[in-house]
Design a protein around this motif. Sequence first.
Motif, PDB file in Angstrom:
ATOM      1  N   VAL A 257      46.390  62.856  43.475  1.00  0.00           N
ATOM      2  CA  VAL A 257      47.299  62.789  44.613  1.00  0.00           C
ATOM      3  C   VAL A 257      48.439  61.831  44.287  1.00  0.00           C
ATOM      4  O   VAL A 257      48.199  60.643  44.020  1.00  0.00           O
ATOM      5  CB  VAL A 257      46.560  62.304  45.879  1.00  0.00           C
ATOM      6  CG1 VAL A 257      47.529  62.179  47.038  1.00  0.00           C
ATOM      7  CG2 VAL A 257      45.429  63.261  46.221  1.00  0.00           C
ATOM      8  N   PRO A 258      49.672  62.307  44.275  1.00  0.00           N
ATOM      9  CA  PRO A 258      50.801  61.414  43.966  1.00  0.00           C
ATOM     10  C   PRO A 258      51.049  60.423  45.088  1.00  0.00           C
ATOM     11  O   PRO A 258      50.817  60.713  46.257  1.00  0.00           O
ATOM     12  CB  PRO A 258      51.982  62.389  43.823  1.00  0.00           C
ATOM     13  CG  PRO A 258      51.595  63.563  44.645  1.00  0.00           C
ATOM     14  CD  PRO A 258      50.100  63.680  44.542  1.00  0.00           C
ATOM     15  N   LYS A 259      51.533  59.244  44.714  1.00  0.00           N
ATOM     16  CA  LYS A 259      51.823  58.232  45.725  1.00  0.00           C
ATOM     17  C   LYS A 259      53.056  58.590  46.531  1.00  0.00           C
ATOM     18  O   LYS A 259      53.175  58.225  47.697  1.00  0.00           O
ATOM     19  CB  LYS A 259      52.007  56.869  45.046  1.00  0.00           C
ATOM     20  CG  LYS A 259      50.728  56.317  44.428  1.00  0.00           C
ATOM     21  CD  LYS A 259      50.972  54.965  43.798  1.00  0.00           C
ATOM     22  CE  LYS A 259      49.685  54.396  43.199  1.00  0.00           C
ATOM     23  NZ  LYS A 259      49.911  53.071  42.547  1.00  0.00           N
ATOM     24  N   ALA A 260      53.998  59.295  45.897  1.00  0.00           N
ATOM     25  CA  ALA A 260      55.245  59.645  46.579  1.00  0.00           C
ATOM     26  C   ALA A 260      55.674  61.048  46.174  1.00  0.00           C
ATOM     27  O   ALA A 260      55.570  61.418  45.001  1.00  0.00           O
ATOM     28  CB  ALA A 260      56.337  58.639  46.240  1.00  0.00           C
ATOM     29  N   ILE A 261      56.141  61.815  47.144  1.00  0.00           N
ATOM     30  CA  ILE A 261      56.620  63.169  46.866  1.00  0.00           C
ATOM     31  C   ILE A 261      57.790  63.136  45.899  1.00  0.00           C
ATOM     32  O   ILE A 261      57.904  63.977  45.002  1.00  0.00           O
ATOM     33  CB  ILE A 261      57.015  63.876  48.178  1.00  0.00           C
ATOM     34  CG1 ILE A 261      55.773  64.180  49.011  1.00  0.00           C
ATOM     35  CG2 ILE A 261      57.785  65.157  47.893  1.00  0.00           C
ATOM     36  CD1 ILE A 261      56.072  64.860  50.328  1.00  0.00           C
ATOM     37  N   ASP A 262      58.672  62.144  46.061  1.00  0.00           N
ATOM     38  CA  ASP A 262      59.861  62.058  45.211  1.00  0.00           C
ATOM     39  C   ASP A 262      59.481  61.931  43.733  1.00  0.00           C
ATOM     40  O   ASP A 262      60.167  62.478  42.870  1.00  0.00           O
ATOM     41  CB  ASP A 262      60.724  60.864  45.625  1.00  0.00           C
ATOM     42  CG  ASP A 262      61.426  61.107  46.951  1.00  0.00           C
ATOM     43  OD1 ASP A 262      61.534  62.286  47.352  1.00  0.00           O
ATOM     44  OD2 ASP A 262      61.853  60.136  47.596  1.00  0.00           O
ATOM     45  N   GLU A 263      58.403  61.215  43.459  1.00  0.00           N
ATOM     46  CA  GLU A 263      57.961  61.060  42.079  1.00  0.00           C
ATOM     47  C   GLU A 263      57.477  62.397  41.515  1.00  0.00           C
ATOM     48  O   GLU A 263      57.717  62.732  40.349  1.00  0.00           O
ATOM     49  CB  GLU A 263      56.848  60.008  41.997  1.00  0.00           C
ATOM     50  CG  GLU A 263      56.321  59.761  40.592  1.00  0.00           C
ATOM     51  CD  GLU A 263      57.396  59.273  39.620  1.00  0.00           C
ATOM     52  OE1 GLU A 263      57.283  59.587  38.419  1.00  0.00           O
ATOM     53  OE2 GLU A 263      58.338  58.591  40.073  1.00  0.00           O
ATOM     54  N   LEU A 264      56.801  63.159  42.340  1.00  0.00           N
ATOM     55  CA  LEU A 264      56.328  64.483  41.931  1.00  0.00           C
ATOM     56  C   LEU A 264      57.504  65.407  41.623  1.00  0.00           C
ATOM     57  O   LEU A 264      57.537  66.076  40.586  1.00  0.00           O
ATOM     58  CB  LEU A 264      55.467  65.075  43.049  1.00  0.00           C
ATOM     59  CG  LEU A 264      54.744  66.393  42.771  1.00  0.00           C
ATOM     60  CD1 LEU A 264      53.756  66.240  41.644  1.00  0.00           C
ATOM     61  CD2 LEU A 264      54.043  66.866  44.036  1.00  0.00           C
ATOM     62  N   ILE A 265      58.482  65.421  42.521  1.00  0.00           N
ATOM     63  CA  ILE A 265      59.671  66.248  42.324  1.00  0.00           C
ATOM     64  C   ILE A 265      60.433  65.797  41.078  1.00  0.00           C
ATOM     65  O   ILE A 265      60.943  66.616  40.304  1.00  0.00           O
ATOM     66  CB  ILE A 265      60.592  66.178  43.561  1.00  0.00           C
ATOM     67  CG1 ILE A 265      59.877  66.754  44.791  1.00  0.00           C
ATOM     68  CG2 ILE A 265      61.900  66.916  43.307  1.00  0.00           C
ATOM     69  CD1 ILE A 265      59.606  68.221  44.714  1.00  0.00           C
TER      70      ILE A 265
END
Length: 290
Positions: A257-265
């Motif tokens: 589970v990523p901590k932040a959506i922005d990091e995933l994107i």
Amino acid sequence: MHNKKEAELVNVIMRLEQRGPFFWVVAGFVLVLGVGIVDLLTGYELAFSLFYFLPVSLVAWFGGRNIGIAISVVSGICWFGADHFAGHPYSHPAIPYWNAAIRFSVFLTVAILVSALRRAHDHEKELARIDGLTGAVNVRFFYELLRMEIDRTQRTQRPFTIVYLDLDNFKQVNDHNGHSVGDKVLYAVVDRAKSQLRRIDVVARLGGDEFAFLLPETDQSEARVVISKVQIGMLEEMRRNNWPVTFSIGVLTCFEVPKAIDELIKQADALMYSVKNSGKNAIRYAIYAE
């Protein structure tokens, strides 16, 4: 505290919206019957018609127009029965029937208006989520769906895959053929992608000629099969129309589970740009890592 209460209210509404027609038929009947019993017990001197609007409005909103109309009929009958058995005296025997017809008309009008309002609300909500040109979901709604998928992954421990896609040579199409043809290219990309993805998969336009796919419960091996098929289909569509467009694609599978959506994107975007910088028209895969 305020945000928590709002979240709880949203969850209640979402659960109500997931209920089927049978539930709302039964719920509407029970609510109207309850109001009718109270109406009977309080006698004819106390006006109780207003309280029938609650089940009529509730059922029309969540259950739809037809069920709302049915509950309007039940409400009219219940009011007439409560009025009759309460012993309300009238100067003419036709008056109670006239009153019942008037009240039923009002209940019916409310049901139709509330259901129409719900349809308008749903339509506006849909428009706010959809890119008007391509029919893909817009970037704001995509982020909402991605957040929901991250939450589901946290519960189920099942992976999901995000695909970041950019159209190669799209500027050339706009410059040589005009923006109307460019619009057709964008629409064709979304249309072809949707036709080859599952109904649960999401196609989003992030802006300009950049798109993203969200593939729930999809690991990397499954994503390789699916995205390869989608790429071939989209390239066939481009060649069929003599459009010199290819696709640079980054595919990122998330087990953690990523901590932040922005990091995933950001990681998916970086994958796509690595393809751009290495000659374009290819797919690169990776596993998300913090």
